[in-house]
Design a protein around this motif. Sequence first.
Motif, PDB file in Angstrom:
ATOM      1  N   UNK A  38       0.926  -1.345   0.166  1.00  0.00           N
ATOM      2  CA  UNK A  38       0.187  -0.024  -0.092  1.00  0.00           C
ATOM      3  C   UNK A  38       0.898   1.317   0.047  1.00  0.00           C
ATOM      4  N   UNK A  39       0.839   2.169  -0.873  1.00  0.00           N
ATOM      5  CA  UNK A  39       1.577   3.143  -1.195  1.00  0.00           C
ATOM      6  C   UNK A  39       2.992   2.904  -1.585  1.00  0.00           C
ATOM      7  N   UNK A  40       4.181   3.536  -1.077  1.00  0.00           N
ATOM      8  CA  UNK A  40       5.316   3.078  -1.497  1.00  0.00           C
ATOM      9  C   UNK A  40       6.165   2.160  -0.495  1.00  0.00           C
ATOM     10  N   UNK A  41       7.107   1.398  -1.289  1.00  0.00           N
ATOM     11  CA  UNK A  41       7.871   0.556  -0.269  1.00  0.00           C
ATOM     12  C   UNK A  41       9.357   0.431  -0.874  1.00  0.00           C
ATOM     13  N   UNK A  42      10.172   0.495   0.113  1.00  0.00           N
ATOM     14  CA  UNK A  42      11.699   0.561  -0.288  1.00  0.00           C
ATOM     15  C   UNK A  42      11.999  -0.929  -0.654  1.00  0.00           C
ATOM     16  N   UNK A  43      12.754  -0.672  -1.956  1.00  0.00           N
ATOM     17  CA  UNK A  43      13.398  -1.824  -2.425  1.00  0.00           C
ATOM     18  C   UNK A  43      14.754  -1.880  -2.856  1.00  0.00           C
ATOM     19  N   UNK A  44      15.451  -2.551  -3.379  1.00  0.00           N
ATOM     20  CA  UNK A  44      16.843  -2.787  -3.501  1.00  0.00           C
ATOM     21  C   UNK A  44      16.993  -3.490  -4.937  1.00  0.00           C
ATOM     22  N   UNK A  45      17.493  -3.007  -6.045  1.00  0.00           N
ATOM     23  CA  UNK A  45      18.161  -3.746  -7.056  1.00  0.00           C
ATOM     24  C   UNK A  45      19.555  -3.817  -6.903  1.00  0.00           C
ATOM     25  N   UNK A  46      19.901  -5.073  -7.418  1.00  0.00           N
ATOM     26  CA  UNK A  46      21.356  -5.446  -7.330  1.00  0.00           C
ATOM     27  C   UNK A  46      21.554  -6.369  -8.710  1.00  0.00           C
ATOM     28  N   UNK A  47      22.948  -5.822  -9.084  1.00  0.00           N
ATOM     29  CA  UNK A  47      23.361  -6.628 -10.271  1.00  0.00           C
ATOM     30  C   UNK A  47      24.612  -7.547  -9.864  1.00  0.00           C
ATOM     31  N   UNK A  48      24.518  -8.667 -10.226  1.00  0.00           N
ATOM     32  CA  UNK A  48      25.545  -9.677 -10.266  1.00  0.00           C
ATOM     33  C   UNK A  48      26.331 -10.050 -11.570  1.00  0.00           C
ATOM     34  N   UNK A  49      27.571 -10.486 -11.199  1.00  0.00           N
ATOM     35  CA  UNK A  49      28.045 -10.989 -12.468  1.00  0.00           C
ATOM     36  C   UNK A  49      28.004 -12.521 -12.563  1.00  0.00           C
ATOM     37  N   UNK A  50      28.596 -13.284 -13.600  1.00  0.00           N
ATOM     38  CA  UNK A  50      28.495 -14.416 -13.866  1.00  0.00           C
ATOM     39  C   UNK A  50      28.796 -15.435 -12.564  1.00  0.00           C
ATOM     40  N   UNK A  51      29.693 -15.100 -11.825  1.00  0.00           N
ATOM     41  CA  UNK A  51      30.207 -15.582 -10.645  1.00  0.00           C
ATOM     42  C   UNK A  51      29.494 -15.726  -9.535  1.00  0.00           C
ATOM     43  N   UNK A  52      28.206 -14.754  -9.657  1.00  0.00           N
ATOM     44  CA  UNK A  52      27.257 -14.769  -8.425  1.00  0.00           C
ATOM     45  C   UNK A  52      27.785 -13.450  -7.649  1.00  0.00           C
ATOM     46  N   UNK A  53      28.509 -12.663  -7.680  1.00  0.00           N
ATOM     47  CA  UNK A  53      29.257 -11.530  -7.178  1.00  0.00           C
ATOM     48  C   UNK A  53      28.260 -10.555  -7.185  1.00  0.00           C
ATOM     49  N   UNK A  54      28.073  -9.857  -5.991  1.00  0.00           N
ATOM     50  CA  UNK A  54      27.338  -8.380  -6.094  1.00  0.00           C
ATOM     51  C   UNK A  54      28.304  -7.267  -6.689  1.00  0.00           C
ATOM     52  N   UNK A  55      27.810  -6.814  -7.903  1.00  0.00           N
ATOM     53  CA  UNK A  55      28.568  -5.643  -8.431  1.00  0.00           C
ATOM     54  C   UNK A  55      28.153  -4.259  -8.075  1.00  0.00           C
ATOM     55  N   UNK A  56      27.047  -4.084  -7.988  1.00  0.00           N
ATOM     56  CA  UNK A  56      26.590  -2.549  -7.745  1.00  0.00           C
ATOM     57  C   UNK A  56      25.104  -2.839  -7.346  1.00  0.00           C
ATOM     58  N   UNK A  57      24.571  -1.989  -6.515  1.00  0.00           N
ATOM     59  CA  UNK A  57      23.384  -2.185  -6.075  1.00  0.00           C
ATOM     60  C   UNK A  57      22.767  -0.796  -5.991  1.00  0.00           C
ATOM     61  N   UNK A  58      21.195  -0.398  -6.105  1.00  0.00           N
ATOM     62  CA  UNK A  58      20.750   0.959  -5.939  1.00  0.00           C
ATOM     63  C   UNK A  58      19.638   0.648  -5.207  1.00  0.00           C
ATOM     64  N   UNK A  59      19.223   1.770  -4.476  1.00  0.00           N
ATOM     65  CA  UNK A  59      17.847   1.822  -3.679  1.00  0.00           C
ATOM     66  C   UNK A  59      16.772   2.418  -4.824  1.00  0.00           C
ATOM     67  N   UNK A  60      15.422   1.893  -4.559  1.00  0.00           N
ATOM     68  CA  UNK A  60      14.420   2.196  -5.444  1.00  0.00           C
ATOM     69  C   UNK A  60      13.296   2.260  -4.509  1.00  0.00           C
ATOM     70  N   UNK A  61      12.006   2.641  -4.980  1.00  0.00           N
ATOM     71  CA  UNK A  61      10.768   2.073  -4.290  1.00  0.00           C
ATOM     72  C   UNK A  61       9.896   1.504  -5.256  1.00  0.00           C
ATOM     73  N   UNK A  62       8.950   0.673  -4.841  1.00  0.00           N
ATOM     74  CA  UNK A  62       7.801   0.125  -5.254  1.00  0.00           C
ATOM     75  C   UNK A  62       6.477   0.772  -5.221  1.00  0.00           C
ATOM     76  N   UNK A  63       5.785   1.154  -6.018  1.00  0.00           N
ATOM     77  CA  UNK A  63       4.385   1.993  -5.633  1.00  0.00           C
ATOM     78  C   UNK A  63       3.234   1.194  -5.982  1.00  0.00           C
TER      79      UNK A  63
END
Lengths: 286, 489
Positions: free
Chosen positions: B460-485
């Motif tokens: 209901x309304x907005x919710x904080x979420x996080x996007x993460x990109x991972x490489x082929x080896x499964x390591x986190x490369x970068x992340x970014x906060x966002x919201x889902x409404x």
Amino acid sequence: MPTKIEKDTLSGQDTTGHEWDGVKELNTPLPTWWVYTFYATIAFAVVYCALYPSWPWLSGHTQGLLGYSSRAELSLELAAQTEARAKYVDRIRAASLADIRKDPELFNFAMAGGRSAFQTNCMQCHGAGGAGSTGFPNLVDDEWLWGGSIDQIYATIAHGIRNADDKSRQSLMPRYGADDILTAAQVAAVTDYVLSLTGRAKATPEGAKIWQEQCVACHLADGKGNQELGAPNLTDGIWLYGGDRASIYRSIYYARNGSMPAWSGRLDDATIKMLAVYVHALGGGR
Amino acid sequence: MDVRVQDDDAVSLRTAKAALPLYITRIKVYPRAIKGLWRRVKWAALIGLLGIYYLVPWIRWDRGPNAPNQAVLIDLDGRRGWFFDVVIWPQEVYFVTGFLILAAFGLFFATSLFGRVWCGFACPQTVWTDLFMLVERLIEGDRNDRMRLDRAPMSASKAARKGLKHAVWLAIAAATGGAWVFYYVDAPTTLVKIFSGEASLEVYFCVGLLTATTYLLAGWAREQVCTYMCPWPRFQAAMLDEQSVIVTYQKWRGEPRGKHKAGASWDGRGDCVDCNLCVAVCPTGIDIRDGQQIECIGCGLCVDACNQTMDKVGRARGLIRWDTLASQEAKERGASGVAWRPVRPRTLLYAMLLVVVAAVIAGAFYLRTDTDLTIQRDRSPNFVRLSNGDIRNSYAVKILNKSRDERRLQLAVGGLPGAVLGFVGADLDASGGATRLLVHPDSVGTFRVFLTVPAAAAPTGSKSIEFVVRDEAGRDRASHDAVFVGPAR
């Protein structure tokens, strides 16, 4: 009037000859560089007036020796822009819609070009993000009146809906109430039937009978609609003209039959292709 | 009376100005040539600094295909700064800011230790003015020759000398402007283009602009820049204190000054023989014997001049010397001077700031990743209700790949159970179940991403979420906060 011009002993300059309560003013000449800069601006203005459009007449203005006009300059710039884009636009014109979607370079160009064309031509009805509003379909969701494949979207943009174009999407829902095909009570009964498709009312035998006689030809027996005829699906949660009882009643009584212009005469084929790619990618494309 | 160009005997600007009314035009300074230790140091600095300036753009650096092979290149069109193996993107411009801050504190530090060494030896205004004066001296002769030439009526030989001087100045200025441009474009190809008339308007404009400024500032304005235009002399007083090593005249030893005949006694008089050589060699036309003054750029040429005179008259060197004001005061009182204290609260503070800023830059550089993620949510519409009731948000996803290799990355979302990801883009690889986003070397990959949740799971309304990109080896490369409404209930 200057009364008495004297020479100032300290600076060696003349005075202006004015005196106010014993205060005298030096007549110091302007710096030479300043004066020459001033003369240079006058010379510049004369040359400018000769070369460029400058003096107004009663009708029109002097044209200037260079024949310059800002309108001509703009068209040159626009031509240069078109030329710079030509290598992509030519490829887009030649490629099929499916191929454009597979080629990263063409796809990115089409998305940018389609977005720009959408903001100019489409957002007036469909909204900046394609969300539409009552009577103007939402292009971001997954319901399509006339089909959501990229080729169907292209055809809809090119030829429009219910207009004079030869290939325009055509269909006509009768004005059941306004043209006395059904009585008001019958419209109310079939409204209940339509609401029953989404479980919001109990269908009467009379409503079911009218549904079978009048509606199933286009909306099909299960109410899922027919994209060939632009007949909407009545069993889902998306209602172009509102899904409450009063709106559905009005839709049946007066019919809606929204229209959209054909863009093939107004935009070139490459732009329409880019628009199709863009609209398809907005979120609802199949 | 015009005192400007008739006195072969050097008079400091202060004295000359005192004879003139309040508003005066510039009094031209004719610095005399001098040999000595500090002159040699200045020549060495000039050769070193101009060498760096002119040669750096020509260093080649192999970076493989599709990348410039110029070691130092600030590519404004391509929006990359290439510094050997380091590539700076526009969003990392803070590294440049950091180096500028470092340079500022470095300047404060050096000033609190050694006075205006930057002004006297390393400032571009000083270096180019020195070079232009050298040219002037080679063509028009030394101080007295130049003054005589300026006084002389116009003649063919005067016009020829002046013309030649300005031509050489302009040539140096043009080479300077050209060298500046080479830091921003490929040097070898642009050099050819400049002469064949094929270079861009911007290149010609920049070369022209820097030619004009170099010619005017180093040829004509000279010490006026330091005295009137530059803010640095105005606030240098805040960096200097009595323990800074600066150019000083030892008044206690030199006064009373006066002419001295060979063989005459030195009793009852100072060592200064009033030869005025220190004034004649000064590039800003001051008399160091007047004490500390804003025009002094601390170049030390008067030290060389005085040493030469002291050698001639047989007195000890160092009547004008590098020293601290504290030491001079002590000597004036008859003491043998006080030891130099380079470690003072002021210098400690500047040194500490230098270390802190350097550490911050180094830390930021060490933590710098070659993958970056930015997320922008579509807000028109805020969310979409699908025909089955599901709620969907759309995001513009940009993945920066700063490496020289292609990246195949997977995008995942955290904080939104039941969410299904959908992708639009041409650089996708959907084989083998998971969708991989392909980002080409040294570029930004742009994707449209849909996040769909069932109506029951939608917030209901907005919710904080996080996007993460991972490489082929499964390591986190970068992340970014966002919201889902989701819809408000």
